[in-house]
Design an enzyme around this catalytic site. Sequence first.
Site, PDB file in Angstrom:
ATOM      1  N   LYS A 173      19.159  -0.119  11.607  1.00 17.55           N
ATOM      2  CA  LYS A 173      18.841   0.556  12.451  1.00 17.55           C
ATOM      3  C   LYS A 173      18.207   1.088  11.851  1.00 17.55           C
ATOM      4  O   LYS A 173      18.053   1.193  10.486  1.00 17.55           O
ATOM      5  CB  LYS A 173      20.145   1.938  13.146  1.00 17.55           C
ATOM      6  CG  LYS A 173      20.015   2.806  14.068  1.00 17.55           C
ATOM      7  CD  LYS A 173      19.771   2.076  15.269  1.00 17.55           C
ATOM      8  CE  LYS A 173      20.150   3.467  16.264  1.00 17.55           C
ATOM      9  NZ  LYS A 173      21.153   2.675  17.770  1.00 17.55           N
ATOM     10  N   ARG A 183     -19.027   7.597  -9.568  1.00 20.41           N
ATOM     11  CA  ARG A 183     -19.168   6.922  -8.980  1.00 20.41           C
ATOM     12  C   ARG A 183     -18.054   7.986  -7.798  1.00 20.41           C
ATOM     13  O   ARG A 183     -17.206   8.555  -8.677  1.00 20.41           O
ATOM     14  CB  ARG A 183     -19.391   5.346  -7.620  1.00 20.41           C
ATOM     15  CG  ARG A 183     -17.917   5.252  -8.298  1.00 20.41           C
ATOM     16  CD  ARG A 183     -17.672   3.770  -7.876  1.00 20.41           C
ATOM     17  NE  ARG A 183     -15.890   3.130  -8.433  1.00 20.41           N
ATOM     18  CZ  ARG A 183     -15.501   2.298  -7.697  1.00 20.41           C
ATOM     19  NH1 ARG A 183     -15.650   1.029  -7.328  1.00 20.41           N
ATOM     20  NH2 ARG A 183     -14.739   1.912  -9.042  1.00 20.41           N
ATOM     21  N   THR A 225      25.054  -0.641  16.156  1.00 20.57           N
ATOM     22  CA  THR A 225      23.691  -0.358  15.352  1.00 20.57           C
ATOM     23  C   THR A 225      23.713   1.059  15.347  1.00 20.57           C
ATOM     24  O   THR A 225      23.860   2.168  14.671  1.00 20.57           O
ATOM     25  CB  THR A 225      22.460  -1.011  15.441  1.00 20.57           C
ATOM     26  OG1 THR A 225      22.199  -0.228  17.015  1.00 20.57           O
ATOM     27  CG2 THR A 225      21.692  -2.115  15.408  1.00 20.57           C
ATOM     28  N   GLN A 255      -9.436  -1.955 -10.877  1.00 22.55           N
ATOM     29  CA  GLN A 255      -8.355  -2.624 -11.341  1.00 22.55           C
ATOM     30  C   GLN A 255      -7.764  -1.660 -12.181  1.00 22.55           C
ATOM     31  O   GLN A 255      -6.680  -2.316 -13.283  1.00 22.55           O
ATOM     32  CB  GLN A 255      -8.790  -4.027 -12.051  1.00 22.55           C
ATOM     33  CG  GLN A 255      -8.755  -4.875 -10.770  1.00 22.55           C
ATOM     34  CD  GLN A 255     -10.174  -4.565  -9.802  1.00 22.55           C
ATOM     35  OE1 GLN A 255     -10.511  -3.588  -9.260  1.00 22.55           O
ATOM     36  NE2 GLN A 255     -10.786  -5.331  -8.694  1.00 22.55           N
ATOM     37  N   HIS A 265     -13.793   4.016   0.187  1.00 24.96           N
ATOM     38  CA  HIS A 265     -15.175   3.690  -0.234  1.00 24.96           C
ATOM     39  C   HIS A 265     -15.779   5.318   0.089  1.00 24.96           C
ATOM     40  O   HIS A 265     -15.904   5.205   1.194  1.00 24.96           O
ATOM     41  CB  HIS A 265     -16.607   2.745   0.048  1.00 24.96           C
ATOM     42  CG  HIS A 265     -15.381   1.373   0.046  1.00 24.96           C
ATOM     43  ND1 HIS A 265     -15.402   1.235  -1.605  1.00 24.96           N
ATOM     44  CD2 HIS A 265     -15.165   0.140   0.350  1.00 24.96           C
ATOM     45  CE1 HIS A 265     -15.055   0.094  -1.849  1.00 24.96           C
ATOM     46  NE2 HIS A 265     -14.882  -0.972  -0.866  1.00 24.96           N
TER      47      HIS A 265
HETATM   48  O1  LIG Z   1     -12.871  -0.349  -8.510  1.00 25.90           O
HETATM   49  C1  LIG Z   1     -13.892  -1.143  -8.168  1.00 25.90           C
HETATM   50  N1  LIG Z   1     -12.864  -2.835  -7.913  1.00 25.90           N
HETATM   51  C2  LIG Z   1     -13.602  -3.457  -6.836  1.00 25.90           C
HETATM   52  O2  LIG Z   1     -13.099  -5.180  -7.000  1.00 25.90           O
HETATM   53  C3  LIG Z   1     -14.219  -3.820  -6.409  1.00 25.90           C
HETATM   54  N2  LIG Z   1     -15.384  -4.454  -5.847  1.00 25.90           N
HETATM   55  C4  LIG Z   1     -16.085  -3.350  -4.885  1.00 25.90           C
HETATM   56  O3  LIG Z   1     -17.582  -4.046  -4.226  1.00 25.90           O
HETATM   57  N3  LIG Z   1     -16.684  -1.880  -5.311  1.00 25.90           N
HETATM   58  C5  LIG Z   1     -15.407  -1.617  -6.498  1.00 25.90           C
HETATM   59  N4  LIG Z   1     -14.586  -1.043  -7.108  1.00 25.90           N
END
Ligand SMILES: O=c1[nH]c(=O)c2[nH]c(=O)[nH]c2[nH]1
Length: 316
Positions: free
Chosen positions: A15, A188, A60, A249, A277
């Site tokens: 479920k 940014r 279920t 990352q 973005h």
């Molecule tokens: O932090 C980011 N990692 C990316 O791999 C990436 N690629 C991108 O176009 N902008 C960003 N920003």
Amino acid sequence: MANAEGILTSTRYGKDKIRVFRVVRNGSVHEIVEYNVQVLLEGDIASSYTVADNSVVVATDSMKNITYYLAKVSPHVLTPEHFALHLGTHLVAKYHHINKAFVTVEKLRWSRIPVGAPGQEFPHPHSFLRDGEDKRITAVEIEKSTDGALIGKVTAGITDLLVLKSTGSSFTGFIRDEYTTLVEVDDRIFSTSIDLSYTYNPFTIRFPTDEKKLAFEVPKEVADADDVAAKARAATLDTFSTDKSASVQATLFKMAQRIVTENSGVQTVSYTLPNKHYIPVDMKYIGMDNTTPANAEVFMPVAAPSGLISATISRK
Ligand SMILES: O=c1[nH]c(=O)c2[nH]c(=O)[nH]c2[nH]1
């Protein structure tokens, strides 16, 4: 059936989206939880698919009823990891032909409403507000081993934790070639909807031998699940806010490191982070600079496409 070419290779059913609200009354102070629960079972159920044999089917609908029953009687209902383990343990213990249960619990946010005069606010004992759309999640798996013991596995985490920082994020030094149009920026907007999951080491669960198969002790490996969840959320938000981010990352890696460092029971940490973005609007049409980082003030939030950055960090 003539010319039957197919063979059944895996089965699992149950479920989904069982909505549960539970109140625990400690005098006038109430604790509440609201869960979305999914229960799936595996076992000797192939004949229900291949020869329409419903004698092996736990309906279920019954799984839904068991979920509500456990929400009523389990002393562990307020902690999603513990409740999921109790429910899964009951299911595999109660039904001999079921050897695996998969229980996921999504916990919705309800926090106490602060009331009282300014400066003297206190959390109301029984009034709550939805203070965020993020959910605490857990996915547990309970498997009967051949010697009758039960093996438990727990993953927990957060979904849909939407955050944004308006500075403290840069992105430079990436590959520049004939496909590159992105400009390097030392400032940014960084916004993401955080999905976090972390795993505990597998553990054994004592098989409930009582008649109703309801006995359950929280395994020591996950005893502090509430504390781990609170620390993981705090580490995530704190690192996101304070890191001078070189990329999604790099910030992801720091968040995960902190969770591994602060929680000795956590074995792996995974994040999935969309890079939502925000594009500075080019205002050259009106003779204004809105694109150099220092002058970028008006942005267009872009729903799609987004970046999508994920990784798993494991304890060494
Ligand atoms: O932090 C980011 N990692 C990316 O791999 C990436 N690629 C991108 O176009 N902008 C960003 N920003």
